[in-house]
Each structure stands twice: as structure tokens, then as C-alpha cells.
Design a protein around this motif. Structure first.
Motif, PDB file in Angstrom:
ATOM      1  N   HIS A 164      -0.597 -11.838  37.252  1.00 17.34           N
ATOM      2  CA  HIS A 164      -0.987 -12.328  38.575  1.00 17.34           C
ATOM      3  C   HIS A 164      -1.887 -11.361  39.335  1.00 17.34           C
ATOM      4  O   HIS A 164      -2.448 -11.733  40.371  1.00 17.34           O
ATOM      5  CB  HIS A 164       0.263 -12.633  39.409  1.00 17.34           C
ATOM      6  CG  HIS A 164       0.937 -13.907  39.020  1.00 17.34           C
ATOM      7  ND1 HIS A 164       2.182 -14.273  39.497  1.00 17.34           N
ATOM      8  CD2 HIS A 164       0.545 -14.923  38.193  1.00 17.34           C
ATOM      9  CE1 HIS A 164       2.523 -15.446  38.975  1.00 17.34           C
ATOM     10  NE2 HIS A 164       1.544 -15.855  38.180  1.00 17.34           N
ATOM     11  N   ALA A 230      -2.975 -18.033  38.190  1.00 13.84           N
ATOM     12  CA  ALA A 230      -1.715 -18.466  37.599  1.00 13.84           C
ATOM     13  C   ALA A 230      -1.932 -19.051  36.210  1.00 13.84           C
ATOM     14  O   ALA A 230      -2.994 -19.602  35.905  1.00 13.84           O
ATOM     15  CB  ALA A 230      -1.049 -19.508  38.497  1.00 13.84           C
ATOM     16  N   HIS A 231      -0.911 -18.948  35.385  1.00 12.63           N
ATOM     17  CA  HIS A 231      -0.947 -19.512  34.043  1.00 12.63           C
ATOM     18  C   HIS A 231      -0.758 -21.023  34.098  1.00 12.63           C
ATOM     19  O   HIS A 231      -1.422 -21.784  33.397  1.00 12.63           O
ATOM     20  CB  HIS A 231       0.148 -18.865  33.185  1.00 12.63           C
ATOM     21  CG  HIS A 231       0.141 -19.288  31.757  1.00 12.63           C
ATOM     22  ND1 HIS A 231       0.620 -20.515  31.342  1.00 12.63           N
ATOM     23  CD2 HIS A 231      -0.265 -18.659  30.631  1.00 12.63           C
ATOM     24  CE1 HIS A 231       0.496 -20.610  30.026  1.00 12.63           C
ATOM     25  NE2 HIS A 231      -0.037 -19.498  29.567  1.00 12.63           N
ATOM     26  N   ASN A 232       0.191 -21.480  34.899  1.00 18.34           N
ATOM     27  CA  ASN A 232       0.454 -22.899  35.188  1.00 18.34           C
ATOM     28  C   ASN A 232       1.154 -23.673  34.071  1.00 18.34           C
ATOM     29  O   ASN A 232       1.364 -24.879  34.212  1.00 18.34           O
ATOM     30  CB  ASN A 232      -0.843 -23.638  35.567  1.00 18.34           C
ATOM     31  CG  ASN A 232      -1.457 -23.129  36.840  1.00 18.34           C
ATOM     32  OD1 ASN A 232      -0.756 -22.763  37.779  1.00 18.34           O
ATOM     33  ND2 ASN A 232      -2.778 -23.065  36.883  1.00 18.34           N
ATOM     34  N   GLY A 256      -4.858 -22.458  33.081  1.00 23.28           N
ATOM     35  CA  GLY A 256      -4.939 -21.375  34.062  1.00 23.28           C
ATOM     36  C   GLY A 256      -5.929 -21.648  35.184  1.00 23.28           C
ATOM     37  O   GLY A 256      -7.007 -22.212  34.976  1.00 23.28           O
ATOM     38  N   ARG A 261       1.620 -18.671  43.772  1.00 21.30           N
ATOM     39  CA  ARG A 261       2.558 -17.863  42.981  1.00 21.30           C
ATOM     40  C   ARG A 261       3.851 -18.616  42.713  1.00 21.30           C
ATOM     41  O   ARG A 261       4.364 -18.623  41.581  1.00 21.30           O
ATOM     42  CB  ARG A 261       2.863 -16.562  43.736  1.00 21.30           C
ATOM     43  CG  ARG A 261       3.919 -15.693  43.089  1.00 21.30           C
ATOM     44  CD  ARG A 261       4.215 -14.469  43.933  1.00 21.30           C
ATOM     45  NE  ARG A 261       4.850 -14.813  45.210  1.00 21.30           N
ATOM     46  CZ  ARG A 261       5.187 -13.923  46.138  1.00 21.30           C
ATOM     47  NH1 ARG A 261       4.921 -12.636  45.953  1.00 21.30           N
ATOM     48  NH2 ARG A 261       5.766 -14.299  47.264  1.00 21.30           N
ATOM     49  N   ASP A 264       3.824 -21.089  39.741  1.00 23.84           N
ATOM     50  CA  ASP A 264       3.894 -20.513  38.398  1.00 23.84           C
ATOM     51  C   ASP A 264       5.326 -20.133  38.041  1.00 23.84           C
ATOM     52  O   ASP A 264       5.803 -20.417  36.938  1.00 23.84           O
ATOM     53  CB  ASP A 264       2.991 -19.279  38.305  1.00 23.84           C
ATOM     54  CG  ASP A 264       2.177 -19.246  37.021  1.00 23.84           C
ATOM     55  OD1 ASP A 264       2.154 -20.262  36.293  1.00 23.84           O
ATOM     56  OD2 ASP A 264       1.530 -18.218  36.745  1.00 23.84           O
ATOM     57  N   HIS A 268       7.985 -22.182  35.539  1.00 18.68           N
ATOM     58  CA  HIS A 268       8.646 -21.449  34.453  1.00 18.68           C
ATOM     59  C   HIS A 268      10.147 -21.696  34.475  1.00 18.68           C
ATOM     60  O   HIS A 268      10.760 -21.954  33.424  1.00 18.68           O
ATOM     61  CB  HIS A 268       8.350 -19.955  34.585  1.00 18.68           C
ATOM     62  CG  HIS A 268       9.089 -19.106  33.599  1.00 18.68           C
ATOM     63  ND1 HIS A 268       8.910 -19.220  32.229  1.00 18.68           N
ATOM     64  CD2 HIS A 268      10.032 -18.135  33.772  1.00 18.68           C
ATOM     65  CE1 HIS A 268       9.695 -18.355  31.605  1.00 18.68           C
ATOM     66  NE2 HIS A 268      10.384 -17.693  32.520  1.00 18.68           N
ATOM     67  N   SER A 323       6.034 -28.728  40.579  1.00 16.03           N
ATOM     68  CA  SER A 323       5.972 -28.723  39.121  1.00 16.03           C
ATOM     69  C   SER A 323       6.412 -30.067  38.555  1.00 16.03           C
ATOM     70  O   SER A 323       5.782 -30.609  37.637  1.00 16.03           O
ATOM     71  CB  SER A 323       6.857 -27.600  38.559  1.00 16.03           C
ATOM     72  OG  SER A 323       7.100 -27.755  37.180  1.00 16.03           O
TER      73      SER A 323
END
Length: 403
Positions: A164, A230-232, A256, A261, A264, A268, A323
Motif C-alpha cells: 500500500h 490496492a490489490h483489490n 489493482g 484501504r 482491500d 481479504h 466487497s
């Protein structure tokens, strides 16, 4: 594939301006509907075209095998015996069909270059008409159950904290609501030839769904969550671990973007539910605190203040709802993006590997034939509605106490 060529041309133009090494590009396109035995000669031809030092090698010195862990792409390991004592391996990644609608390839390639330089993922070695070649990572793909082990959870948190902090050139605007609304616009206009599927689709209230999107966007906005690159898509399949070296790799940056924040981390935590979407496995508050402490202060996690941990905990809980909405609407549009002739299910079921025992989310993201995407929408949307009142109460109480 002119668009693909233009993307790589732009990437190399930037490298040239910075005196950086150029990334080789080939106009080759690999027919992903072919069974692997027929695909192998084309893959070898591609590698020879990309890497000139392999150009004169005999085909017998190459071996090609499928790599597990791919979701929207077909991953192949290509090994080459350059001389009698040295074997080199690379990963050839073939894009799924029509994935450009949900994935910004230009942004992905740019991110890979900078993230690779920062020590994340595999090194980008070359590009071609419908994919890329990267260095091969010698490690195993994590299972969902691995992520809740304290040691591994701490490793993931530390890696994510560093991830990040990477600066990626370009717009820093968060993409979450842009993407969700884009998915929504596409999903709301679909029609299906199959009567049963159309009937189920018509039970979705898109007016209600739009209201939920706007309400959640405004509600999460009250938290002023930090925006990071972010990877997302932090599911278990996007982590690899070399157990011997105890080295963790974060891979696959195609989703990505700059984003919140909390999204992400919350996304997860949703992935703890595993491929069966068992949300009773969502991490406990204690497990979340453990993760957040190592994310915020990897060297001295026990010195992070409770107030700071609680703030990130609440932020994460709010964005876990986003999400659910994101992947719920994503699931609807997969129906129109993937066709039976696609990469995801070829004549020999090569990509839809490990069919025996394959779980729901694996099917949802891998096989449009074997899995009802509309069913996956309802699974995620119902979980969203179940968690919404609890999350809204938690966030509202936190904001009131902070005033």
C-alpha cells in the motif's frame, strides 16, 4: 490485437524516456480454445519470438505444463534447457476472453512494472497479443485455511502494508464506486436466451440495488478512509508461499487500482470464507486485530494503540460490505463476458483443472458452464443484506464516539 500492441508500446516509450530496459513484445496470439497438446507448439514458437537467445534452440529442449492457481487466466510453466547444466522457467499467462471489460490492461502493465521494482510479484519479461510472460515463482499457492494461521496472517499483513506504500504513476482517484457503477450499468441491461435464467434475473430489483450502492458510497464516505494503491482481489489464490524460505509472494495485480484501504483489507477478510463461501469463517475480532496490528506496525505490533486498531477495524468492516456488492454485480456480468468456447473450458478441461472437488467460488470464477453466476450474485448480495445492519450500527456508534 492492436490495442494490446499500443499498450505495450506506451509502456516501452516510458521506459525509453527513463533509460530503462525495454520489454519485448510479440504480435503472436495463442488460440486458447485449443487443447494443451495442440497449444504447446504455439507457446514454444511464441517464446522463441520473444526471447531471441532461445530462437535457435530445438523444440525438444522446451517443456510446457499448466500451473494451478489461475482464475481468470490460463497459466503455463515453460521450462527451457539453455545448456546441459541450466534450465530456466518462465510463466506464460494467457488472458481470459473479454476480460478487458473488467480489467484495465494498461493500468495492470504499468502497475506490474512498478510493483516488480518494489519487490512484489513476478518480474514482467515480455508481452504478446493476448497475454504476458513473467518470471516463474517457485512456491505453493495458499489455501483459504492458510490465511487464518497467525504466522501467515502476520506475513500477509506486513506485505500488504508495504504494498500500500508503493507509488504508481497516474490518477490517484479511488476506483471502487466507478467500477461498481460500471458493472451495474452493464448488468442492468442484460437479457438471457434461457427462460429459467431470464426468470431468475428478473427477480433482481436493480432499482433497489442502485439505491444500496449510492447509500453505501455515501455512508463509507463518512469514514474518510485513506486511498492507497490496492490489490483489490486478495483471495488465497493470489498468495504464494515458499515454505522452505518462509517467503510470501503477493501476485496477480490485474484488478489493482488506487482504492480505499478498508476495501482491500475487508475484501481479504471476506475471502476467509473460502471457496464454499462459508461466512461463519469470517475472522473474529481478535484475528482482525492481530492482522491490523501487523499491518500498521510490522516491527512492533503490540505497540499500536487500541484506538488506532479500532479505527481500522471499523473502516474495514464498512468496506467489507462494498466487497460483497462489487463481486455480486461482477458475477452477473460474467454471464455475458464468457462464452462456452472460451479459455475457461476447452476440449480437455485443461484450465478447469482439478474439477473433482472444485468449490463454489472456484467454479464461479472459472467455469461459466458449470456454475450459475446469478446464483453467486444472490449468495453475495444476501450476505451483504445480512451484515448491513450490524455494520451500520458499528460504524455509526464509532463515528458518534469520535465526535
Amino acid at each position: 490485437m492492436g490495442a494490446a500492441k499500443n499498450i505495450w508500446a506506451l509502456a516501452n516509450a516510458e521506459d525509453a524516456a527513463n533509460d530503462a530496459e525495454q520489454i519485448p513484445y510479440s504480435s503472436f496470439v495463442v488460440d486458447t480454445s485449443l487443447p494443451l497438446p495442440l497449444m504447446i507448439p504455439r507457446i514454444i514458437e511464441l517464446c522463441k519470438d520473444l526471447f531471441k537467445n532461445w530462437g535457435e534452440l530445438d523444440d525438444s529442449l522446451f517443456s510446457v505444463e499448466r500451473v494451478s492457481g489461475g482464475i481468470t487466466n490460463l497459466l503455463l510453466k515453460v521450462s527451457v534447457k539453455e545448456d546441459t547444466n541450466k534450465e530456466v522457467s518462465v510463466t506464460v499467462r494467457l488472458y481470459g476472453p473479454n476480460t478487458e471489460y473488467v480489467i484495465n490492461r494498461e493500468r495492470e502493465i504499468l502497475a506490474i512494472k512498478y510493483l516488480s521494482a518494489a519487490g512484489f510479484g513476478a518480474k514482467l519479461l515480455g508481452g504478446f497479443g493476448n497475454g504476458m510472460v513473467q518470471s516463474f515463482i517457485n512456491a505453493r499457492t495458499l489455501e483459504p485455511s492458510d490465511m487464518r494461521e497467525q504466522k501467515i496472517a502476520a506475513q500477509i499483513a506486513r506485505e500488504l502494508g508495504k504494498f500500500h506504500k508503493v507509488d504508481i504513476p497516474g490518477s490517484k482517484e479511488p476506483q471502487l464506486w466507478v467500477d461498481i457503477l460500471k458493472f451495474y450499468e452493464k448488468a442492468s441491461t442484460l437479457t438471457f436466451e434461457e427462460p429459467d435464467k431470464q426468470k431468475l434475473f428478473e427477480t433482481i430489483s436493480f432499482e433497489e440495488l442502485h439505491t444500496e450502492i449510492i447509500e453505501l458510497r455515501e455512508f463509507t464516505g463518512l469514514l474518510n478512509a485513506p486511498v492507497v494503491f490496492a490489490h483489490n482481489d486478495l483471495l488465497s489464490g493470489n498468495f504464494m508461499l515458499n515454505d522452505e524460505e518462509e517467503k510470501l509472494y503477493l501476485i496477480d495485480f490485474e484488478y489493482g487500482s488506487y482504492n480505499y484501504r478498508g476495501f482491500d483489507i475487508g475484501n481479504h477478510f471476506n475471502e476467509y470464507a473460502g471457496y464454499d463461501c462459508d461466512y461463519s469463517l469470517y475472522p473474529s475480532k481478535e484475528e482482525q486485530y492481530h492482522f491490523i496490528k501487523h499491518y500498521l506496525q510490522p516491527d512492533k505490533p503490540d505497540e499500536v494503540s487500541i484506538a488506532e486498531v479500532e479505527s481500522v477495524f471499523v473502516e474495514t468492516d464498512a468496506y467489507k460490505l462494498a466487497s460483497h456488492l462489487y463481486w455480486a454485480i461482477w458475477a452477473i456480468i460474467q454471464v455475458c463476458l464468457f462464452k462456452p468456447s472460451s479459455i475457461l473450458l476447452n476440449d480437455n478441461n485443461l484450465y478447469y483443472a482439478n474439477v473433482t472437488g472444485t468449490n463454489l467460488v472456484e467454479q464461479a470464477r472459472m467455469s461459466p458452464i458449470e456454475f450459475e453466476y446469478l446464483g453467486y450474485f444472490f449468495l453475495r448480495y444476501n450476505e451483504y443484506k445480512k451484515q448491513k445492519p450490524l455494520t451500520f450500527s458499528l460504524v455509526t456508534s464509532h463515528l458518534s464516539a469520535s465526535m
